[in-house]
Write a protein that holds these residues in place. Structure first.
Motif, mmCIF file in Angstrom:
data_model
loop_
_atom_site.group_PDB
_atom_site.id
_atom_site.type_symbol
_atom_site.label_atom_id
_atom_site.label_comp_id
_atom_site.label_asym_id
_atom_site.label_seq_id
_atom_site.Cartn_x
_atom_site.Cartn_y
_atom_site.Cartn_z
ATOM 1 N N CYS A 23 38.391 -16.254 -45.970
ATOM 2 C CA CYS A 23 37.483 -17.135 -45.225
ATOM 3 C C CYS A 23 38.180 -18.419 -44.795
ATOM 4 O O CYS A 23 37.899 -18.955 -43.707
ATOM 5 N N VAL A 24 39.080 -18.925 -45.632
ATOM 6 C CA VAL A 24 39.892 -20.069 -45.220
ATOM 7 C C VAL A 24 40.665 -19.738 -43.953
ATOM 8 O O VAL A 24 40.639 -20.497 -42.971
ATOM 9 N N ARG A 25 41.335 -18.605 -43.963
ATOM 10 C CA ARG A 25 42.133 -18.213 -42.796
ATOM 11 C C ARG A 25 41.240 -18.027 -41.566
ATOM 12 O O ARG A 25 41.595 -18.436 -40.451
ATOM 13 N N GLY A 26 40.074 -17.411 -41.764
ATOM 14 C CA GLY A 26 39.164 -17.188 -40.641
ATOM 15 C C GLY A 26 38.666 -18.487 -40.033
ATOM 16 O O GLY A 26 38.607 -18.628 -38.802
ATOM 17 N N CYS A 27 38.314 -19.451 -40.885
ATOM 18 C CA CYS A 27 37.815 -20.728 -40.373
ATOM 19 C C CYS A 27 38.929 -21.543 -39.713
ATOM 20 O O CYS A 27 38.695 -22.219 -38.703
ATOM 21 N N LEU A 28 40.141 -21.476 -40.276
ATOM 22 C CA LEU A 28 41.270 -22.140 -39.626
ATOM 23 C C LEU A 28 41.533 -21.534 -38.252
ATOM 24 O O LEU A 28 41.747 -22.258 -37.265
ATOM 25 N N ASP A 29 41.494 -20.219 -38.173
ATOM 26 C CA ASP A 29 41.699 -19.550 -36.885
ATOM 27 C C ASP A 29 40.637 -19.957 -35.864
ATOM 28 O O ASP A 29 40.895 -19.964 -34.659
ATOM 29 N N TYR A 39 40.771 -24.056 -58.673
ATOM 30 C CA TYR A 39 41.371 -24.588 -59.907
ATOM 31 C C TYR A 39 42.879 -24.374 -59.937
ATOM 32 O O TYR A 39 43.587 -25.067 -60.656
ATOM 33 N N ALA A 40 43.379 -23.414 -59.158
ATOM 34 C CA ALA A 40 44.784 -23.005 -59.215
ATOM 35 C C ALA A 40 45.642 -23.973 -58.405
ATOM 36 O O ALA A 40 45.895 -23.753 -57.213
ATOM 37 N N GLU A 41 46.111 -25.025 -59.044
ATOM 38 C CA GLU A 41 46.800 -26.111 -58.343
ATOM 39 C C GLU A 41 48.071 -25.632 -57.647
ATOM 40 O O GLU A 41 48.350 -26.015 -56.504
ATOM 41 N N ASP A 42 48.868 -24.813 -58.315
ATOM 42 C CA ASP A 42 50.117 -24.336 -57.718
ATOM 43 C C ASP A 42 49.840 -23.507 -56.469
ATOM 44 O O ASP A 42 50.512 -23.656 -55.437
ATOM 45 N N LYS A 43 48.854 -22.622 -56.545
ATOM 46 C CA LYS A 43 48.502 -21.811 -55.384
ATOM 47 C C LYS A 43 48.007 -22.678 -54.239
ATOM 48 O O LYS A 43 48.338 -22.445 -53.074
ATOM 49 N N ALA A 48 48.642 -24.761 -48.878
ATOM 50 C CA ALA A 48 48.603 -25.888 -47.948
ATOM 51 C C ALA A 48 49.896 -25.963 -47.143
ATOM 52 O O ALA A 48 49.881 -26.222 -45.929
ATOM 53 N N ALA A 49 51.035 -25.716 -47.803
ATOM 54 C CA ALA A 49 52.312 -25.724 -47.105
ATOM 55 C C ALA A 49 52.399 -24.574 -46.100
ATOM 56 O O ALA A 49 52.947 -24.731 -45.004
ATOM 57 N N GLU A 50 51.837 -23.424 -46.478
ATOM 58 C CA GLU A 50 51.889 -22.251 -45.596
ATOM 59 C C GLU A 50 50.940 -22.376 -44.402
ATOM 60 O O GLU A 50 51.300 -22.024 -43.263
ATOM 61 N N GLY A 52 49.303 -25.096 -43.071
ATOM 62 C CA GLY A 52 49.392 -26.225 -42.157
ATOM 63 C C GLY A 52 48.448 -27.368 -42.484
ATOM 64 O O GLY A 52 47.675 -27.310 -43.455
ATOM 65 N N PRO A 53 48.476 -28.425 -41.678
ATOM 66 C CA PRO A 53 47.778 -29.673 -42.010
ATOM 67 C C PRO A 53 46.259 -29.571 -42.014
ATOM 68 O O PRO A 53 45.587 -30.434 -42.591
ATOM 69 N N ASP A 54 45.702 -28.563 -41.365
ATOM 70 C CA ASP A 54 44.245 -28.422 -41.372
ATOM 71 C C ASP A 54 43.729 -27.712 -42.618
ATOM 72 O O ASP A 54 42.514 -27.562 -42.788
ATOM 73 N N ALA A 55 44.636 -27.260 -43.485
ATOM 74 C CA ALA A 55 44.266 -26.685 -44.784
ATOM 75 C C ALA A 55 44.481 -27.755 -45.846
ATOM 76 O O ALA A 55 45.611 -28.153 -46.132
ATOM 77 N N ILE A 56 43.393 -28.233 -46.418
ATOM 78 C CA ILE A 56 43.421 -29.412 -47.289
ATOM 79 C C ILE A 56 43.112 -28.977 -48.723
ATOM 80 O O ILE A 56 41.988 -28.544 -49.015
ATOM 81 N N PRO A 57 44.074 -29.070 -49.646
ATOM 82 C CA PRO A 57 43.835 -28.614 -51.019
ATOM 83 C C PRO A 57 43.032 -29.620 -51.834
ATOM 84 O O PRO A 57 43.221 -30.838 -51.709
ATOM 85 N N LEU A 58 42.148 -29.111 -52.681
ATOM 86 C CA LEU A 58 41.374 -29.966 -53.580
ATOM 87 C C LEU A 58 41.167 -29.210 -54.886
ATOM 88 O O LEU A 58 40.417 -28.233 -54.933
#
Length: 242
Positions: A23-29, A39-43, A48-50, A52-58
């Motif tokens: 769903c993240v990918r779909g909404c970004l598209d 909860y998975a901070e490393d993931k 977020a690096a993969e 791009g800037p419109d994907a904001i980790p929390l």
């Protein structure tokens, strides 16, 4: 999907894998900024690096009320606003009740039910103040019928369905739409503990489908005219029925 959600901010829980990540990918598209709540901070950092800037980790622990209390402030600090909230995170337990572990049930119910209630409660004041918003919950076909091989999971999704239907009526006056996506079996980490032969057989028989189908449903719901509310969408694999 390109551009349909341009200018919108969407937050999705359970965003680091499975349905949430699709769903993240779909909404970004579709042009949205997306806050990945997980909860998975490393993931989250890697995604977020993969993406791009419109994907904001929390990073939020949805089972911890104190952490959930920081979710909306974190969204607003990072994204400035919130247009749509997808309460997606969940867990699965099947099997016979007599053989079950009530402590494991409690952990699942905390995520499947209480975390849904708490996170939606957290974002509602912002949406009410803005006079607009969308809330979508990942439910299950198990929320529409009693599935005998997963009674505790079924109970959790029936609770979610009742909440969605009642909440929708409460907040419609604020121009907030509330709906649920109720999938059948989806090829996600939740089925990773299936016996391999059962999983292979289900895939070959068309009894599981790709989570990107859920992403397309989410974007469809979020892009309807404000005069329309999609209350429930039940989506099943081609050859699955109960």
């Amino acid at each position: 999907m390109s551009g349909q959600l341009s200018g919108k901010v969407v937050a999705i829980t359970g965003a680091a894998s499975g349905i949430g990540l699709a769903c993240v990918r779909g909404c970004l598209d579709a042009g949205a900024k997306v806050v990945l709540v997980d909860y998975a901070e490393d993931k989250l950092r890697d995604l977020a690096a993969e993406l791009g800037p419109d994907a904001i980790p929390l990073r939020i622990d949805l089972t911890d009320p104190a952490s959930v209390a920081t979710m909306l402030p974190g969204i607003l600090q990072k994204a400035g606003r919130l247009d749509a909230f997808h309460a997606n995170a969940g867990a699965y337990i099947g099997g016979d009740v007599v053989d079950g572990d009530p402590d494991a049930w409690d952990r699942m119910l905390t995520l499947n039910v209480n975390a849904v209630f708490r996170t939606i409660h957290a974002v509602l004041p912002h949406m009410i103040e803005r006079g607009e918003g969308d809330i979508v919950v990942t439910s299950s076909v198990a929320g529409h019928t009693a599935v005998p091989w997963e009674p505790i999971y079924t109970a959790s999704k029936h609770a979610v369905q009742a909440f969605v239907h009642a909440l929708r009526r409460q907040v419609a006056k604020h121009n907030i739409r509330v709906g649920a996506i109720a999938p059948g079996p989806v090829l996600t980490p939740l089925v990773a503990n299936w016996p391999k032969e059962n999983l292979d057989r289900a895939i070959a028989a068309g009894n599981l489908f790709d989570p990107k189908e859920i992403a397309e449903v989410l974007v469809f719901m979020l892009t309807r005219s404000r005069t329309v509310t999609i209350r429930d969408i039940v989506i099943l694999p081609r050859n699955f029925d109960i």
